[in-house]
Structure formats: structure tokens, C-alpha cells
Scaffold this motif. Structure first.
Motif, PDB file in Angstrom:
ATOM      1  N   ASP A  56       0.863  -1.087  -0.096  1.00 43.28           N
ATOM      2  CA  ASP A  56       0.008  -0.092  -0.078  1.00 43.28           C
ATOM      3  C   ASP A  56       0.958   1.326   0.051  1.00 43.28           C
ATOM      4  O   ASP A  56       1.503   1.574   0.853  1.00 43.28           O
ATOM      5  CB  ASP A  56      -0.945  -0.191   1.197  1.00 43.28           C
ATOM      6  CG  ASP A  56      -2.383   0.538   1.095  1.00 43.28           C
ATOM      7  OD1 ASP A  56      -2.569   1.051  -0.188  1.00 43.28           O
ATOM      8  OD2 ASP A  56      -3.046   0.413   1.815  1.00 43.28           O
ATOM      9  N   PHE A  57       0.808   2.082  -1.081  1.00 41.35           N
ATOM     10  CA  PHE A  57       1.719   3.083  -1.252  1.00 41.35           C
ATOM     11  C   PHE A  57       0.805   4.470  -0.814  1.00 41.35           C
ATOM     12  O   PHE A  57      -0.212   4.711  -1.189  1.00 41.35           O
ATOM     13  CB  PHE A  57       2.169   3.347  -2.751  1.00 41.35           C
ATOM     14  CG  PHE A  57       2.750   4.477  -3.271  1.00 41.35           C
ATOM     15  CD1 PHE A  57       4.038   4.625  -3.026  1.00 41.35           C
ATOM     16  CD2 PHE A  57       2.099   5.840  -3.522  1.00 41.35           C
ATOM     17  CE1 PHE A  57       4.829   5.621  -3.424  1.00 41.35           C
ATOM     18  CE2 PHE A  57       2.986   6.769  -3.780  1.00 41.35           C
ATOM     19  CZ  PHE A  57       4.354   6.792  -3.850  1.00 41.35           C
ATOM     20  N   PHE A  58       1.551   5.321  -0.089  1.00 39.49           N
ATOM     21  CA  PHE A  58       0.802   6.621   0.511  1.00 39.49           C
ATOM     22  C   PHE A  58       2.020   7.808   0.076  1.00 39.49           C
ATOM     23  O   PHE A  58       2.988   7.455   0.677  1.00 39.49           O
ATOM     24  CB  PHE A  58       0.601   6.701   1.699  1.00 39.49           C
ATOM     25  CG  PHE A  58      -0.510   5.644   2.316  1.00 39.49           C
ATOM     26  CD1 PHE A  58      -1.794   6.105   2.518  1.00 39.49           C
ATOM     27  CD2 PHE A  58       0.001   4.156   2.579  1.00 39.49           C
ATOM     28  CE1 PHE A  58      -2.858   4.902   2.987  1.00 39.49           C
ATOM     29  CE2 PHE A  58      -1.000   3.412   3.055  1.00 39.49           C
ATOM     30  CZ  PHE A  58      -2.339   3.707   3.188  1.00 39.49           C
ATOM     31  N   LEU A  59       1.497   8.518  -0.495  1.00 39.25           N
ATOM     32  CA  LEU A  59       2.363  10.089  -0.608  1.00 39.25           C
ATOM     33  C   LEU A  59       1.372  11.230  -0.309  1.00 39.25           C
ATOM     34  O   LEU A  59       0.271  11.471  -0.763  1.00 39.25           O
ATOM     35  CB  LEU A  59       2.840  10.155  -2.114  1.00 39.25           C
ATOM     36  CG  LEU A  59       3.419  11.540  -2.615  1.00 39.25           C
ATOM     37  CD1 LEU A  59       4.685  11.623  -1.817  1.00 39.25           C
ATOM     38  CD2 LEU A  59       3.572  11.378  -3.911  1.00 39.25           C
ATOM     39  N   VAL A  60       1.935  11.834   0.637  1.00 38.92           N
ATOM     40  CA  VAL A  60       1.177  12.771   1.147  1.00 38.92           C
ATOM     41  C   VAL A  60       1.502  14.255   0.240  1.00 38.92           C
ATOM     42  O   VAL A  60       2.428  14.708   0.126  1.00 38.92           O
ATOM     43  CB  VAL A  60       1.622  13.466   2.621  1.00 38.92           C
ATOM     44  CG1 VAL A  60       0.909  14.670   3.251  1.00 38.92           C
ATOM     45  CG2 VAL A  60       1.305  12.289   3.712  1.00 38.92           C
ATOM     46  N   LEU A  61       0.446  14.702  -0.481  1.00 33.63           N
ATOM     47  CA  LEU A  61       0.381  15.776  -1.143  1.00 33.63           C
ATOM     48  C   LEU A  61       0.147  17.107  -0.193  1.00 33.63           C
ATOM     49  O   LEU A  61       0.728  17.904  -0.534  1.00 33.63           O
ATOM     50  CB  LEU A  61      -0.697  15.837  -2.216  1.00 33.63           C
ATOM     51  CG  LEU A  61      -0.588  14.602  -3.139  1.00 33.63           C
ATOM     52  CD1 LEU A  61      -2.023  14.434  -4.103  1.00 33.63           C
ATOM     53  CD2 LEU A  61       0.612  14.471  -4.028  1.00 33.63           C
ATOM     54  N   LYS A  62      -0.780  17.045   0.602  1.00 32.66           N
ATOM     55  CA  LYS A  62      -0.867  18.235   1.416  1.00 32.66           C
ATOM     56  C   LYS A  62      -1.425  17.834   2.899  1.00 32.66           C
ATOM     57  O   LYS A  62      -2.247  16.652   2.915  1.00 32.66           O
ATOM     58  CB  LYS A  62      -2.130  19.037   0.834  1.00 32.66           C
ATOM     59  CG  LYS A  62      -2.396  20.488   1.403  1.00 32.66           C
ATOM     60  CD  LYS A  62      -3.596  21.188   0.829  1.00 32.66           C
ATOM     61  CE  LYS A  62      -4.072  22.553   1.820  1.00 32.66           C
ATOM     62  NZ  LYS A  62      -4.979  22.944   1.074  1.00 32.66           N
ATOM     63  N   GLY A  63      -0.828  18.287   4.128  1.00 35.76           N
ATOM     64  CA  GLY A  63      -1.179  18.025   5.203  1.00 35.76           C
ATOM     65  C   GLY A  63      -0.396  16.965   5.809  1.00 35.76           C
ATOM     66  O   GLY A  63       0.834  16.907   5.727  1.00 35.76           O
TER      67      GLY A  63
END
Length: 125
Positions: A56-63
Motif C-alpha cells: 500500500d503506497f501513500f504519498l502526502v500531497l497536503k497536510g
């Protein structure tokens, strides 16, 4: 998501994020091979779950996003990413609204093995 003759137009993620408000409702912005490129707005706690067949890949764009794991938390700021290995239980949480980019195999269920009311079919945007 715009496709023409097998080619994809450029995607402005900020523009796409302005098109929806609901939390935990992933939107498909592009496809790459057999993967969805999804964006999602999150707030509050999701559901503890795992994906037996995919990371599961997560990249934070904002926050800010916390990926809760059973043995620790991964705290992510804008521009940071984290990969949860397949089969590992996790629970994303955002105290304030955050915008996230996900890369997942087509057909991956957002709630993994847990199911429940937060299960959402990703929609193209």
C-alpha cells in the motif's frame, strides 16, 4: 481522467482535488500499466485493515498523515511517502484534512480485508 488514442493528458492534482470534498472516497486520476493512480482526501481515523496481495503506497500531497501500525506509527508530512508491505495491518489517520496520492493495482479495495461502511469504489475524476 482523460484518455485519447491510448495517450493520457497531463493531470493537475491540485485542480482535481478541488473537484470533490468527501473524505475517504478515492478518485482515479490516471492509470499506469495495471495500476490506478488515485487521490483521496482524508480526515479522522480510517479502519484497521491489510491487503494480502499488494503493498500500500501513500504519498502526502497536503497536510499530515499518520499510518498506524501495530508496533509503531509512521508520521508523514507533505512530500513524504510510506509503503505498507502486503499483509501488514495498518490504519491511516489524519487529525486535520490531508490529501494523499495512492498507487494501487486496479481493483484494490480501499478497506482491504476489513470491508464495512468506509469501503468505496474508486471513481474516475
Amino acid at each position: 481522467m482523460t484518455e485519447r488514442s491510448g495517450l493520457t493528458e497531463k493531470v493537475n492534482l491540485a485542480d482535481k482535488l478541488r473537484l470533490f470534498q468527501h473524505h475517504w472516497q478515492p478518485k482515479i486520476v490516471a492509470r499506469m500499466n495495471d495500476y490506478d493512480i488515485r487521490i483521496v482526501k482524508v480526515k479522522g481515523e480510517f479502519v484497521w485493515h491489510k491487503h494480502d496481495d499488494t503493498d500500500d503506497f501513500f504519498l502526502v500531497l497536503k497536510g499530515h498523515l499518520t499510518i498506524q501500525l501495530r508496533d509503531r506509527n509512521a508520521e508523514l508530512e507533505e512530500g513524504e511517502l510510506f509503503v505498507v508491505p502486503r499483509g501488514v495491518e495498518h490504519c491511516p489517520r489524519a487529525d486535520d484534512e490531508a490529501s494523499i496520492l495512492l498507487i494501487e493495482p486496479i481493483g484494490t479495495v480501499n478497506t482491504g480485508d476489513a470491508g464495512g461502511p468506509l469501503t468505496a469504489e474508486p471513481q474516475p475524476i
